[in-house]
Design a protein around this motif. Structure first.
Motif, PDB file in Angstrom:
ATOM      1  N   SER A   1      27.074  27.658  24.627  1.00 12.57           N
ATOM      2  CA  SER A   1      27.554  26.558  25.464  1.00 12.57           C
ATOM      3  C   SER A   1      28.984  26.769  25.944  1.00 12.57           C
ATOM      4  O   SER A   1      29.287  26.518  27.118  1.00 12.57           O
TER       5      SER A   1
ATOM      6  N   THR B   1      29.786  27.447  29.867  1.00 10.09           N
ATOM      7  CA  THR B   1      30.627  26.366  30.403  1.00 10.09           C
ATOM      8  C   THR B   1      31.896  26.940  31.012  1.00 10.09           C
ATOM      9  O   THR B   1      32.318  26.517  32.094  1.00 10.09           O
TER      10      THR B   1
ATOM     11  N   TYR C   1      27.885  20.280  31.990  1.00  8.46           N
ATOM     12  CA  TYR C   1      26.667  19.642  32.505  1.00  8.46           C
ATOM     13  C   TYR C   1      25.694  20.697  33.035  1.00  8.46           C
ATOM     14  O   TYR C   1      24.511  20.689  32.712  1.00  8.46           O
TER      15      TYR C   1
ATOM     16  N   THR D   1      25.614  23.931  32.394  1.00  6.72           N
ATOM     17  CA  THR D   1      25.166  24.814  31.313  1.00  6.72           C
ATOM     18  C   THR D   1      23.961  24.217  30.604  1.00  6.72           C
ATOM     19  O   THR D   1      22.958  24.902  30.381  1.00  6.72           O
ATOM     20  N   VAL D   2      24.048  22.954  30.254  1.00  9.39           N
ATOM     21  CA  VAL D   2      22.952  22.304  29.525  1.00  9.39           C
ATOM     22  C   VAL D   2      21.741  22.105  30.430  1.00  9.39           C
ATOM     23  O   VAL D   2      20.611  22.418  30.043  1.00  9.39           O
ATOM     24  N   GLN D   3      21.967  21.616  31.641  1.00  6.60           N
ATOM     25  CA  GLN D   3      20.862  21.374  32.562  1.00  6.60           C
ATOM     26  C   GLN D   3      20.096  22.658  32.884  1.00  6.60           C
ATOM     27  O   GLN D   3      18.875  22.698  32.826  1.00  6.60           O
TER      28      GLN D   3
ATOM     29  N   LEU E   1      18.808  24.830  29.382  1.00 10.37           N
ATOM     30  CA  LEU E   1      17.659  24.302  28.655  1.00 10.37           C
ATOM     31  C   LEU E   1      16.492  23.992  29.594  1.00 10.37           C
ATOM     32  O   LEU E   1      15.522  23.364  29.197  1.00 10.37           O
TER      33      LEU E   1
ATOM     34  N   GLY F   1      19.070  30.400  27.011  1.00 11.32           N
ATOM     35  CA  GLY F   1      18.850  29.028  26.555  1.00 11.32           C
ATOM     36  C   GLY F   1      17.463  28.846  25.979  1.00 11.32           C
ATOM     37  O   GLY F   1      17.279  28.197  24.948  1.00 11.32           O
TER      38      GLY F   1
END
Length: 108
Positions: A22, A26, A56, A58-60, A63, A88
């Motif tokens: 992350s 990021t 935001y 990175t996670v969206q 994953l 991810g």
């Protein structure tokens, strides 16, 4: 016998893996893709990185939730996002497999 002999399946190693993933992506997105800067001023460094947009995205993307309203403008960013999605997915599978193993074995 463990499902992944030789791999670190302990909680600290998994937390470390998630943090490295992350923070690394990021930092890239904040400084490269979503940087508030004028590219015509000749300065190569981002002076105002957007850390919230970077996290935001990175996670969206990582994953595979979706890419949301943010868009990428460079080919490099698209390639990094492809790597982010792959890593991810592998990281999510790794954590879920270790968690499932701990449930099946009855350990914490």
């Amino acid at each position: 016998e463990r499902w992944a002999p030789g791999l670190c399946v302990e909680r600290p190693c998994m937390v470390f893996s998630v943090v490295v993933w992350s923070v690394g992506f990021t930092a890239f997105y904040a400084n490269w893709t979503f940087c508030k800067k004028d590219w015509d001023d000749g300065d190569e460094w981002c002076r105002e990185p957007s850390w919230s947009k970077g996290f935001y995205y990175t996670v969206q993307a990582g994953l595979s939730i979706g890419f949301g309203v943010l868009t990428e403008a460079s080919v490099l960013s698209i390639w990094v996002s492809t790597l982010n999605v792959l890593l991810g997915a592998l990281l999510a599978a790794y954590v879920l497999a270790a968690f499932t193993e701990s449930l099946v074995r009855g350990t914490d």
